[in-house]
Design a protein around this motif. Structure first.
Motif, short mmCIF file in Angstrom:
data_model
loop_
_atom_site.label_atom_id
_atom_site.label_comp_id
_atom_site.label_asym_id
_atom_site.label_seq_id
_atom_site.Cartn_x
_atom_site.Cartn_y
_atom_site.Cartn_z
N GLY A 82 25.10 64.93 37.17
CA GLY A 82 25.91 63.58 37.60
C GLY A 82 26.29 63.72 39.28
N ILE A 83 25.92 62.96 39.87
CA ILE A 83 26.08 62.58 41.43
C ILE A 83 26.95 61.35 41.66
CG2 ILE A 83 24.91 62.44 43.59
CD1 ILE A 83 24.52 65.25 42.36
N GLY A 84 26.70 60.30 41.16
CA GLY A 84 27.27 59.06 41.44
C GLY A 84 26.40 57.99 41.81
N ASP A 85 25.26 58.49 42.41
CA ASP A 85 24.25 57.51 42.81
C ASP A 85 24.66 56.59 43.78
OD1 ASP A 85 22.55 58.99 41.04
OD2 ASP A 85 22.45 57.51 39.65
N GLY A 86 25.70 56.54 44.45
CA GLY A 86 26.35 55.75 45.27
C GLY A 86 27.00 54.38 44.88
N TRP A 87 27.36 54.48 43.60
CA TRP A 87 27.88 53.16 43.08
C TRP A 87 29.53 53.13 43.41
CZ3 TRP A 87 24.69 49.68 41.41
CH2 TRP A 87 23.53 50.06 41.02
N LEU A 88 29.57 52.02 43.82
CA LEU A 88 31.20 51.59 44.20
C LEU A 88 31.53 50.25 43.58
CD1 LEU A 88 31.99 50.39 47.60
CD2 LEU A 88 29.41 50.94 46.93
N ARG A 89 33.00 49.89 43.43
CA ARG A 89 33.32 48.75 42.94
C ARG A 89 33.80 47.79 44.27
NH1 ARG A 89 35.15 47.74 37.55
NH2 ARG A 89 33.13 47.74 36.41
N LEU A 90 33.24 46.60 44.08
CA LEU A 90 33.86 45.61 45.22
C LEU A 90 34.37 44.41 44.10
CD1 LEU A 90 30.38 45.17 47.08
CD2 LEU A 90 32.59 46.35 47.80
N MET A 91 35.62 44.12 44.76
CA MET A 91 36.19 43.20 43.92
C MET A 91 36.58 42.04 45.06
SD MET A 91 39.08 45.21 41.68
CE MET A 91 39.44 44.03 40.54
N ASN A 92 35.88 40.76 44.82
CA ASN A 92 35.80 39.80 45.56
C ASN A 92 36.85 38.51 45.37
OD1 ASN A 92 33.51 40.86 46.82
ND2 ASN A 92 32.49 40.25 45.22
N PHE A 93 37.81 38.38 46.17
CA PHE A 93 38.85 37.41 45.75
C PHE A 93 38.65 36.19 46.40
CE2 PHE A 93 40.94 41.44 44.81
CZ PHE A 93 42.09 41.05 44.46
N ASN A 94 38.54 35.08 45.63
CA ASN A 94 38.16 33.97 46.06
C ASN A 94 39.37 32.70 45.79
OD1 ASN A 94 37.02 31.21 46.39
ND2 ASN A 94 35.27 32.11 46.32
N PHE A 95 39.91 32.28 46.99
CA PHE A 95 41.01 31.24 46.83
C PHE A 95 40.47 30.04 47.33
CE2 PHE A 95 43.02 35.29 46.49
CZ PHE A 95 44.42 34.93 45.90
N GLU A 96 39.18 29.74 47.51
CA GLU A 96 38.68 28.39 47.87
C GLU A 96 39.05 27.14 46.93
OE1 GLU A 96 34.81 29.35 48.74
OE2 GLU A 96 35.18 29.64 50.79
N ASP A 97 39.01 27.46 45.65
CA ASP A 97 39.35 26.29 44.61
C ASP A 97 40.75 26.34 43.99
OD1 ASP A 97 36.81 25.74 44.68
OD2 ASP A 97 36.00 26.99 42.96
N GLU A 98 41.18 25.49 43.22
CA GLU A 98 42.64 25.37 42.43
C GLU A 98 42.86 26.77 42.14
OE1 GLU A 98 46.21 23.98 42.46
OE2 GLU A 98 44.44 23.09 43.85
N THR A 99 42.06 26.90 41.33
CA THR A 99 42.14 28.40 40.48
C THR A 99 41.78 29.64 41.19
OG1 THR A 99 42.49 27.01 38.57
CG2 THR A 99 42.27 29.53 38.22
N PRO A 100 42.18 30.38 41.77
CA PRO A 100 41.59 31.61 42.56
C PRO A 100 41.14 32.47 41.38
CG PRO A 100 44.02 31.76 42.67
CD PRO A 100 43.79 30.52 41.92
N PHE A 101 40.23 33.45 41.72
CA PHE A 101 39.61 34.49 40.86
C PHE A 101 38.98 35.58 41.62
CE2 PHE A 101 36.16 31.63 42.24
CZ PHE A 101 35.21 32.25 42.60
#
Length: 454
Positions: free
Chosen positions: A378-397
């Motif tokens: 096990g090394i990790g293979d460079g994987w990371l998480r990106l949590m992209n916040f979007n407030f452009e619409d009425e309901t953000p996500f």
């Protein structure tokens, strides 16, 4: 204008809707059209196998062979990717948070404070022979400087960041002698499972090493306006950052924290009322989405006066504090997500991501290079998480994406993704379901009513 980073892509949506708040305040969420309505939080999972000194080409194993790659390059690539895509560089990443296990090894077996309280090491437990207990001077000579160099890349961009320590970042880790285990039952692991009654129980102690790199007086955090508070020298810390017209609060906690740590965290929340708050900690969700510990790293079980379980933290700190909306963690190999309601009836999102067992990059170089058990390193293979916040619409996500800085691809774009990882991580699901575990969308339907913009 921000440069395009490719962070926002179409995904398979797994929507988890926040319960709407009854308050109607049209001023909340209001902001100028000039405010960018999107931003990204980079979540750095356990990097211990990348920074491990035994996972470099200079290290020769017991069989006389050298490790086929320098895993440190994956760590550097990951931090460089975050730096290149920071908002200060024209990208989308406004904040970085690390879930811990930055490096692999310790410098002591038992620290002085725990030894004074009567704890001691069992050198004959199966854990002691597994390599988990491995104090070495290379922690200070190689692994900690490597970590410092990587985070310096991020620090130079000027964006805020926080780091929660994991068990491997502690000064000492040992198999606790007071916990009675029976190694003679090892042949029954297949039936009984990986349990401490066979293997033994790990304990940890001391944050001097961690605080020497990431402490409150480190060059990373001293006199930074966004670094708002700390406890135990910086093993617990709090930061603020800006995104989409809101000020966010992140609180990084040591794993399975004590009552005084939770009291400090509550004081930080009290001093920053109403801010949307994230808790980052090493151990919270397991790979099944339950708030359960790794059975052999269950600190409240062997040291209950000084540690709280994930469920204790949830009930004591999270449930009463309505402003906590997101919890990020690692430690457990795999990924999971769940949503629970707090005491106010609002949703708390809990997310696990830990890719340390992934070792396709080693096989890419040498398909025959396997562990003594015949498994992939096990090394990790460079994987990371990106949590992209979007407030452009009425309901953000939040659009949750998984990216490899080594392969320079999102998990969605790797055609062999399931072939590489599914069998060892989630063999019971289909290929499409496996992809969905690393790429999904969470709706924040009550966010604009629940929190006020700047």
């Amino acid at each position: 204008m921000k440069k395009s980073t490719g962070l926002v892509l179409g995904v398979l949506a797994i929507s988890n809707v926040f319960t709407s708040c009854s308050d109607d305040d049209t001023s909340k969420g209001a902001s100028s059209q000039q405010i960018d309505k999107t931003f990204t939080i980079a979540v750095i999972p356990d990097t211990q196998n990348m920074t491990d000194f035994t996972h470099q080409t200079s290290y020769q194993n017991n069989e006389g062979g050298n490790f086929p790659i320098d895993a440190s390059t994956q760590f550097y690539d990951m931090m460089q990717y975050v730096s290149n895509n920071a908002v200060t560089q024209g990208g989308e990443i406004a904040f970085l948070t690390s879930v811990g296990d930055i490096w692999q090894h310790q410098t002591e077996i038992v620290d002085a404070e725990h030894e004074a309280r009567g704890f001691s090491h069992d050198p004959y437990s199966l854990i002691s022979y597994s390599g988990e207990v491995f104090p070495t001077e290379e922690t200070v000579n190689f692994e900690m400087p490597l970590a410092r160099e990587g985070y310096e890349m991020v620090a130079q961009t000027g964006i805020p960041f926080g780091v929660a320590p994991g068990n491997h970042d502690s000064d000492a880790m040992w198999s606790e002698a007071s916990f009675e285990s029976d190694p003679s039952l090892v042949n029954q692991i297949g039936t009984l499972g990986v349990i401490p009654e066979i293997l033994g129980m790990l304990h940890i102690g001391g944050w001097d090493n961690f605080n020497s790199v990431f402490g409150e007086n480190s060059e990373f955090f001293k006199n930074k306006s966004w670094y708002v508070s700390s406890f135990n020298g910086g093993a617990n810390s709090a930061q603020t950052f800006e995104g989409a017209g809101y000020t966010f609060l992140n609180i990084s906690l040591e794993m399975q924290p004590a009552d005084d740590v939770l009291a400090w965290a509550q004081s930080v929340i009290d001093a920053h009322p109403g801010l949307p708050t994230i808790i980052t900690t090493h151990d919270f969700l397991d790979a099944n989405g339950e708030r359960l510990p790794n059975p052999i790293v269950d600190l409240p079980r062997i040291d209950p006066e000084y540690h709280n379980s994930a469920e204790d933290v949830f009930q004591t700190l999270v449930m009463p504090n309505d402003q906590i909306f997101l919890i990020l963690s690692g430690h457990h190999h795999g990924k999971a997500m769940r949503v629970d309601q707090n005491n106010s009836g609002h949703a708390v999102i809990q997310v696990l991501a830990d890719y340390q067992d992934r070792g396709q990059t080693v096989l890419d170089v040498d398909p025959t290079f396997l562990t003594s058990h015949g498994t992939t390193y096990g090394i990790g293979d460079g994987w990371l998480r990106l949590m992209n916040f979007n407030f452009e619409d009425e309901t953000p996500f939040i659009e949750v994406k998984t990216y490899s800085s080594h392969y320079q691809k999102f998990s969605d774009d790797v055609t062999t993704y399931s072939e590489w990882y599914k069998a060892s991580e989630n063999p019971e699901v289909s290929d499409s379901e496996f992809h969905a575990l690393d790429s999904y969308t969470i709706e924040l339907s009550d966010f604009k009513n629940r929190f006020s913009a700047n």
